[in-house]
Design a protein around this motif. Structure first.
Motif, PDB file in Angstrom:
ATOM      1  N   GLY A 233     -11.083  -7.139   7.801  1.00 40.39           N
ATOM      2  CA  GLY A 233      -9.798  -6.452   7.628  1.00 40.39           C
ATOM      3  C   GLY A 233      -9.629  -5.957   6.199  1.00 40.39           C
ATOM      4  O   GLY A 233      -9.140  -4.850   5.962  1.00 40.39           O
ATOM      5  N   ARG A 340      -0.540 -16.169  15.718  1.00 37.09           N
ATOM      6  CA  ARG A 340      -1.784 -15.466  15.465  1.00 37.09           C
ATOM      7  C   ARG A 340      -3.010 -16.102  16.110  1.00 37.09           C
ATOM      8  O   ARG A 340      -3.690 -15.494  16.927  1.00 37.09           O
ATOM      9  CB  ARG A 340      -1.958 -15.376  13.949  1.00 37.09           C
ATOM     10  CG  ARG A 340      -2.946 -14.363  13.507  1.00 37.09           C
ATOM     11  CD  ARG A 340      -3.345 -14.653  12.090  1.00 37.09           C
ATOM     12  NE  ARG A 340      -4.703 -15.076  12.125  1.00 37.09           N
ATOM     13  CZ  ARG A 340      -5.679 -14.555  11.387  1.00 37.09           C
ATOM     14  NH1 ARG A 340      -5.399 -13.612  10.526  1.00 37.09           N
ATOM     15  NH2 ARG A 340      -6.893 -14.977  11.505  1.00 37.09           N
ATOM     16  N   HIS A 366      -1.562  -9.313  16.008  1.00 39.22           N
ATOM     17  CA  HIS A 366      -1.195  -8.895  14.653  1.00 39.22           C
ATOM     18  C   HIS A 366       0.289  -8.536  14.521  1.00 39.22           C
ATOM     19  O   HIS A 366       1.015  -9.200  13.813  1.00 39.22           O
ATOM     20  CB  HIS A 366      -2.098  -7.729  14.243  1.00 39.22           C
ATOM     21  CG  HIS A 366      -1.966  -7.353  12.815  1.00 39.22           C
ATOM     22  ND1 HIS A 366      -1.964  -6.056  12.393  1.00 39.22           N
ATOM     23  CD2 HIS A 366      -1.827  -8.096  11.704  1.00 39.22           C
ATOM     24  CE1 HIS A 366      -1.827  -6.027  11.078  1.00 39.22           C
ATOM     25  NE2 HIS A 366      -1.739  -7.246  10.637  1.00 39.22           N
ATOM     26  N   ARG A 369       5.633  -3.724  17.844  1.00 43.10           N
ATOM     27  CA  ARG A 369       6.512  -2.586  17.575  1.00 43.10           C
ATOM     28  C   ARG A 369       7.348  -2.369  18.834  1.00 43.10           C
ATOM     29  O   ARG A 369       6.953  -2.791  19.924  1.00 43.10           O
ATOM     30  CB  ARG A 369       5.712  -1.320  17.243  1.00 43.10           C
ATOM     31  CG  ARG A 369       4.950  -1.403  15.923  1.00 43.10           C
ATOM     32  CD  ARG A 369       5.880  -1.350  14.720  1.00 43.10           C
ATOM     33  NE  ARG A 369       5.158  -1.404  13.455  1.00 43.10           N
ATOM     34  CZ  ARG A 369       5.416  -2.278  12.490  1.00 43.10           C
ATOM     35  NH1 ARG A 369       6.372  -3.178  12.628  1.00 43.10           N
ATOM     36  NH2 ARG A 369       4.745  -2.255  11.370  1.00 43.10           N
ATOM     37  N   ARG A 382      -6.054  -7.880  16.889  1.00 45.75           N
ATOM     38  CA  ARG A 382      -7.193  -7.399  16.111  1.00 45.75           C
ATOM     39  C   ARG A 382      -8.346  -6.956  17.008  1.00 45.75           C
ATOM     40  O   ARG A 382      -9.228  -6.221  16.580  1.00 45.75           O
ATOM     41  CB  ARG A 382      -7.666  -8.486  15.151  1.00 45.75           C
ATOM     42  CG  ARG A 382      -6.800  -8.587  13.926  1.00 45.75           C
ATOM     43  CD  ARG A 382      -7.368  -9.564  12.948  1.00 45.75           C
ATOM     44  NE  ARG A 382      -6.611  -9.540  11.702  1.00 45.75           N
ATOM     45  CZ  ARG A 382      -5.382 -10.010  11.572  1.00 45.75           C
ATOM     46  NH1 ARG A 382      -4.774 -10.531  12.610  1.00 45.75           N
ATOM     47  NH2 ARG A 382      -4.760  -9.943  10.413  1.00 45.75           N
ATOM     48  N   ARG A 409      -5.036  -2.525  14.018  1.00 47.12           N
ATOM     49  CA  ARG A 409      -3.886  -3.178  13.386  1.00 47.12           C
ATOM     50  C   ARG A 409      -2.547  -2.526  13.735  1.00 47.12           C
ATOM     51  O   ARG A 409      -1.516  -3.090  13.433  1.00 47.12           O
ATOM     52  CB  ARG A 409      -4.014  -3.140  11.848  1.00 47.12           C
ATOM     53  CG  ARG A 409      -5.204  -3.836  11.241  1.00 47.12           C
ATOM     54  CD  ARG A 409      -5.158  -5.333  11.421  1.00 47.12           C
ATOM     55  NE  ARG A 409      -6.315  -5.986  10.825  1.00 47.12           N
ATOM     56  CZ  ARG A 409      -7.520  -6.060  11.387  1.00 47.12           C
ATOM     57  NH1 ARG A 409      -7.716  -5.543  12.584  1.00 47.12           N
ATOM     58  NH2 ARG A 409      -8.521  -6.660  10.775  1.00 47.12           N
ATOM     59  N   SER A 410      -2.561  -1.296  14.310  1.00 45.13           N
ATOM     60  CA  SER A 410      -1.264  -0.613  14.396  1.00 45.13           C
ATOM     61  C   SER A 410      -1.054   0.139  15.713  1.00 45.13           C
ATOM     62  O   SER A 410      -2.000   0.706  16.281  1.00 45.13           O
ATOM     63  CB  SER A 410      -1.114   0.367  13.224  1.00 45.13           C
ATOM     64  OG  SER A 410      -2.247   1.197  13.142  1.00 45.13           O
ATOM     65  N   TYR A 429      -9.141   0.324  13.560  1.00 39.56           N
ATOM     66  CA  TYR A 429      -9.943   0.042  12.369  1.00 39.56           C
ATOM     67  C   TYR A 429     -11.401   0.403  12.695  1.00 39.56           C
ATOM     68  O   TYR A 429     -12.129   0.913  11.869  1.00 39.56           O
ATOM     69  CB  TYR A 429      -9.831  -1.441  11.996  1.00 39.56           C
ATOM     70  CG  TYR A 429      -8.817  -1.728  10.889  1.00 39.56           C
ATOM     71  CD1 TYR A 429      -7.795  -0.841  10.578  1.00 39.56           C
ATOM     72  CD2 TYR A 429      -8.896  -2.908  10.160  1.00 39.56           C
ATOM     73  CE1 TYR A 429      -6.892  -1.118   9.565  1.00 39.56           C
ATOM     74  CE2 TYR A 429      -7.994  -3.190   9.144  1.00 39.56           C
ATOM     75  CZ  TYR A 429      -6.996  -2.292   8.849  1.00 39.56           C
ATOM     76  OH  TYR A 429      -6.106  -2.564   7.838  1.00 39.56           O
ATOM     77  N   ILE A 468       1.117   3.361  10.884  1.00 39.49           N
ATOM     78  CA  ILE A 468       1.545   4.576  11.603  1.00 39.49           C
ATOM     79  C   ILE A 468       3.062   4.501  11.712  1.00 39.49           C
ATOM     80  O   ILE A 468       3.613   3.445  12.009  1.00 39.49           O
ATOM     81  CB  ILE A 468       0.973   4.617  13.037  1.00 39.49           C
ATOM     82  CG1 ILE A 468      -0.557   4.455  13.015  1.00 39.49           C
ATOM     83  CG2 ILE A 468       1.383   5.903  13.747  1.00 39.49           C
ATOM     84  CD1 ILE A 468      -1.173   4.421  14.412  1.00 39.49           C
ATOM     85  N   ARG A 558       6.863  -3.234   5.436  1.00 42.88           N
ATOM     86  CA  ARG A 558       7.628  -2.001   5.683  1.00 42.88           C
ATOM     87  C   ARG A 558       8.461  -1.607   4.464  1.00 42.88           C
ATOM     88  O   ARG A 558       9.118  -0.584   4.467  1.00 42.88           O
ATOM     89  CB  ARG A 558       8.539  -2.200   6.889  1.00 42.88           C
ATOM     90  CG  ARG A 558       7.748  -2.431   8.163  1.00 42.88           C
ATOM     91  CD  ARG A 558       8.125  -1.476   9.238  1.00 42.88           C
ATOM     92  NE  ARG A 558       6.973  -0.713   9.636  1.00 42.88           N
ATOM     93  CZ  ARG A 558       6.974   0.197  10.610  1.00 42.88           C
ATOM     94  NH1 ARG A 558       8.059   0.456  11.280  1.00 42.88           N
ATOM     95  NH2 ARG A 558       5.887   0.856  10.910  1.00 42.88           N
ATOM     96  N   LYS A 613      11.405  -7.911   1.887  1.00 44.69           N
ATOM     97  CA  LYS A 613      12.289  -7.395   2.934  1.00 44.69           C
ATOM     98  C   LYS A 613      13.739  -7.766   2.667  1.00 44.69           C
ATOM     99  O   LYS A 613      14.014  -8.740   1.974  1.00 44.69           O
ATOM    100  CB  LYS A 613      11.880  -7.964   4.286  1.00 44.69           C
ATOM    101  CG  LYS A 613      12.097  -6.979   5.439  1.00 44.69           C
ATOM    102  CD  LYS A 613      11.516  -7.470   6.725  1.00 44.69           C
ATOM    103  CE  LYS A 613      10.963  -6.318   7.520  1.00 44.69           C
ATOM    104  NZ  LYS A 613      10.390  -6.718   8.771  1.00 44.69           N
ATOM    105  N   HIS A 660       6.249 -13.549   5.545  1.00 42.56           N
ATOM    106  CA  HIS A 660       6.952 -12.499   6.281  1.00 42.56           C
ATOM    107  C   HIS A 660       8.397 -12.885   6.628  1.00 42.56           C
ATOM    108  O   HIS A 660       8.707 -14.028   6.888  1.00 42.56           O
ATOM    109  CB  HIS A 660       6.175 -12.154   7.567  1.00 42.56           C
ATOM    110  CG  HIS A 660       6.697 -10.909   8.230  1.00 42.56           C
ATOM    111  ND1 HIS A 660       7.386 -10.953   9.412  1.00 42.56           N
ATOM    112  CD2 HIS A 660       6.628  -9.611   7.884  1.00 42.56           C
ATOM    113  CE1 HIS A 660       7.715  -9.724   9.774  1.00 42.56           C
ATOM    114  NE2 HIS A 660       7.267  -8.890   8.852  1.00 42.56           N
TER     115      HIS A 660
END
Ligand code: DHE
Length: 715
Positions: A233, A340, A366, A369, A382, A409-410, A429, A468, A558, A613, A660
């Motif tokens: 990564g 995870r 990971h 959204r 992943r 990852r996204s 990735y 993204i 973010r 954050k 986080h």
């Protein structure tokens, strides 16, 4: 010969006599023993031991008189940094030394063989010892002949507690400015430290190379997986580097087996994790990985559209899904917690604080959204597997899966008016591609190769899709191409729904990684992490707005938006590579004078931060330091929005690393993970910072995603 020695002996005798005869100022000053202890602990204990019993200097100074202390200060080069101690200070130290007795003694016989072993195990990456230079260079200086610059006592005290030596004034601040980091305290015993120092000061010939290790085919395959799971990564499948440096075989061979092993064991203050010390990798895995890294990387396979289509699995067809929620819960206040290593997501009801379900997905899940209306969670692992979770069913349910990448990852949903939730993009990735799916079924629609050249025109072997984000205005996603340094604009408005082209590639800076929106949604602010820059993309005009330097390896997650009392709307990032938060102006309309300029820098107690954050309802900006190599990983820090200054740092994690943040829907609670195999999510009141709840028995909780905040980009 003899004649030359006489004057030295004579002067020494005179000095000693005068020291003995001189009326001690301790007779004139009133001694403060308490202050003497503070001074002793801060300035003397590193060399003379915590009880004055000897320490690394092997000189017992219990009960030492004022005059002898003063003599030491005048004559011992190691003590020159203490020259500013006043008469009163010395009097106080004398009084404190009078009270001391006992204390553990350190054997004066060093074991050089153990010193060599300890050096190779712990120090051999950051410090060469007459070894071949590497590029990027080792983070600290070569130690061959270090004994000519520093005494053994000083070096021992330094290795034992570098920060304490700096605080005491024992290390020149000018020298310190030559380095980005303060050396870590590797928690060696005093005996090992003494042995290391004897080894490095007595060794006068360079260490040329450490022994390579042979791997069997099975060990090679296992190490390949260990590398993929833990290292790829940051360093890339082909090891050319991105968030972490280049570790291709020429560089790793120059670092050598010992150097690689020490780095894997202890990490570096630059953000490399201490995988051995933390028990993430076993000694055997570390040894084999050190060998694997000195061999060329194996080729990574493609993942064509036929394979992606074959992986598509609809668990609950669209026609069988509810048309309204099948429960009366406030599903917009659900929070998904990534577990995870369990490959699961746990979903909590933020109103009732119940855990509703744990859903299994793929390997090392990971992030989550949300769809444009928040009804669906998209989970990405992943292993490149995307999982669609419906929050309207009686309990949240997996309704579809697909795998578009070997490594990813996204994901991001389509959010523009008329396209809400219609499409989903997954960035890989590996292979270097993105895939567009139907947002409600995950049916694969289009696979697109990303360009394999960077902003300088160089051909790449790896070009990973990092963050993204969907523009809130137009039917586009902006896609960060990590190695290339381009932000691609992907248009999803094609009426045929079959194309999804990159309509432009905006040249920015290399090593794009993570980012988010500003407070208006007009700008996408993303870290080009190993370029030490933040990049601002204008989403309305779809072009580059600004680029500016922040610090070493910015990593905002973010990011965060708030109104600073002096500079108006700002955004901020913390850093992996140094203990710093950079706050920059983010309001080009009302405050063009400070827009996209760093207006405040805040020092954190450690490097290794991953996320910063906040929420409009909280007066604080929260920062973590989970990759701290200086034992600050359990702490978080808070910055006061009202002053733009650091208020405090405090421990929240019990077992692992604090990592986080997300908030509940109202923003009056902040959720922090205790990232550990026996982990927890700790919930604090987002104003008083008092702990109000703890969700326990969670295996490696990492990211947390509140439906409302994720859907509407609140941070
Ligand atoms: Fe992440 C976001 C990549 C390690 C937790 N991570 C992201 C994004 C990228 C990324 C590209 C942005 C996605 C987006 O917005 O579209 N992460 C990587 C890596 O390459 C890296 C450095 C190394 C790796 O091997 O994956 C990495 N990430 C981690 C972790 O070790 C974390 C802490 C735990 C884990 O999952 O292993 C972690 N990353 C997260 C989280 C986010 C994230 C929680 C989303 C932040 C948010 O608030 O939205």
């Amino acid at each position: 010969m003899h004649i030359k020695i006489y004057p030295i002996v004579f002067i020494t005798i005179i000095l000693l006599l005068s020291a003995c005869k001189k009326e001690s100022p301790s007779k004139l000053n009133i001694a403060n023993t308490e202050n003497g202890q503070i001074l002793y602990d801060a300035k003397c204990a590193m060399c003379h031991g915590d009880m004055g019993q000897g320490g690394y200097s092997h000189k017992n100074i219990q009960g030492l008189s004022y005059n002898r202390i003063e003599l030491g200060l005048k004559t011992a080069p190691d003590m020159a940094f203490l020259k500013d101690l006043s008469d009163q200070n010395i009097t106080d130290i004398e009084a404190y030394l009078e009270t001391l007795s006992g204390g553990e003694l350190l054997t004066p016989q060093p074991d050089i063989i153990n010193g060599e072993k300890q050096f190779k195990e712990s120090c051999a990456y950051c410090h060469g010892l007459g070894t071949i230079p590497i590029e990027p260079p080792r983070p600290a200086h070569d130690l061959l002949n270090i004994g000519q610059a520093y005494s053994k006592v000083w070096l021992s005290a330094w290795i034992d507690n570098p920060q304490k030596m700096i605080d005491a004034g024992g290390y020149s601040l000018d020298d310190l400015n030559n380095f980005n980091y303060i050396m870590q305290d590797l928690l060696h015993s005093p005996k090992d430290i003494q042995d290391i120092v004897y080894y490095i000061t007595e060794k006068t010939t360079p260490i040329i190379k450490s022994e390579p290790i042979q791997l069997t085919d099975v060990e090679f395959e296992i190490s390949k997986q260990v590398y993929f799971d833990n290292c790829a990564g940051c360093h890339g499948l082909y090891r050319t580097g991105a968030t972490g440096p280049n570790i291709t075989e020429l560089r790793t061979q120059a670092i050598g087996t010992d150097g690689i092993k020490s780095m894997l064991r202890y990490g570096t203050p630059a953000g490399m994790g201490n995988f051995g010390q933390k028990g993430i990798l076993s000694p055997e895995q570390i040894t084999n990985l050190a060998a694997y890294l000195q061999l060329p990387p194996p080729d990574a396979p493609p993942l064509p559209m036929e394979s992606i289509q074959a992986s598509w699995d609809v668990v609950v067809p669209l026609a069988e899904r509810p048309i309204k929620p099948q429960h009366s819960r406030n599903w917009k206040n659900f929070t998904g917690v990534i577990l995870r290593d369990a490959g699961q997501v746990a979903i909590f009801d933020g109103d009732t604080n119940e855990e509703l379900v744990r859903l299994s997905s793929g390997f090392a899940v990971h992030i989550l959204r949300s769809s444009a209306d928040g009804r669906y969670f998209y989970l990405i692992g992943r292993d490149g597997k995307v999982t669609l979770i419906d929050l309207w069913t009686t309990i949240p349910t997996i309704v579809a899966n697909v795998k578009g990448c070997h490594d990813a990852r996204s994901v991001e949903s389509s959010k523009a008016e008329g396209y809400e939730g219609k499409y989903l993009i997954e960035g890989c990735y590996w292979p270097p591609q993105y895939i567009v799916y139907d947002g409600l079924t995950l049916e694969p629609i289009q696979r697109v190769d990303v360009p394999m050249n960077d902003i300088d025109g160089e051909i790449l072997i790896e070009n990973r899709v990092a963050s993204i984000i969907a523009s809130p205005h137009d039917p586009i996603w902006v896609v960060s191409l990590k190695e290339a340094g381009f932000v691609a604009v992907v248009d999803y408005s094609d009426p045929e729904g079959i194309d999804f082209p990159m309509t432009s590639n905006i040249a920015t800076a290399k090593f794009l990684h993570d980012g988010g929106l500003d407070h208006t949604g007009n700008f996408y602010i993303v870290a080009a992490n190993s370029s030490n820059k933040m990049v601002v993309i204008d989403l309305v005009n779809q072009d580059l707005e600004a680029m500016f330097d922040t610090g070493l390896i910015p990593h905002p997650g973010r990011g965060v938006n708030w109104e600073d009392p002096v500079y108006g709307w700002v955004n901020a990032t913390s850093h992996i590579g140094e203990g710093k938060v950079s706050i920059y102006g983010a309001d080009p309309v009302n405050r063009p004078d400070v827009a996209w300029q760093v207006v405040r820098e805040i020092t954190l107690p450690s490097s290794g931060s991953l996320f910063i954050k906040s929420h409009p309802a909280s007066p604080w900006v929260f920062v973590d330091m989970p990759l701290s190599a200086t034992n600050m990983e359990k702490d978080i820090c808070v910055i006061a929005k009202s002053t733009g200054t650091l208020d405090k740092c405090f421990q929240v994690a019990s077992n692992g690393r604090a990592v986080h943040f997300d908030f509940n829907m109202d923003g009056d609670e902040v959720w922090v993970s205790d990232w550990h195999k026996d982990g927890a999510v700790i919930v604090l009141n987002s104003t008083s910072l008092v702990e109000i709840r703890r969700f326990v028995n969670l295996q490696t909780p990492t990211g947390k995603f509140n439906v409302y905040n994720t859907t509407y980009d609140i941070y």
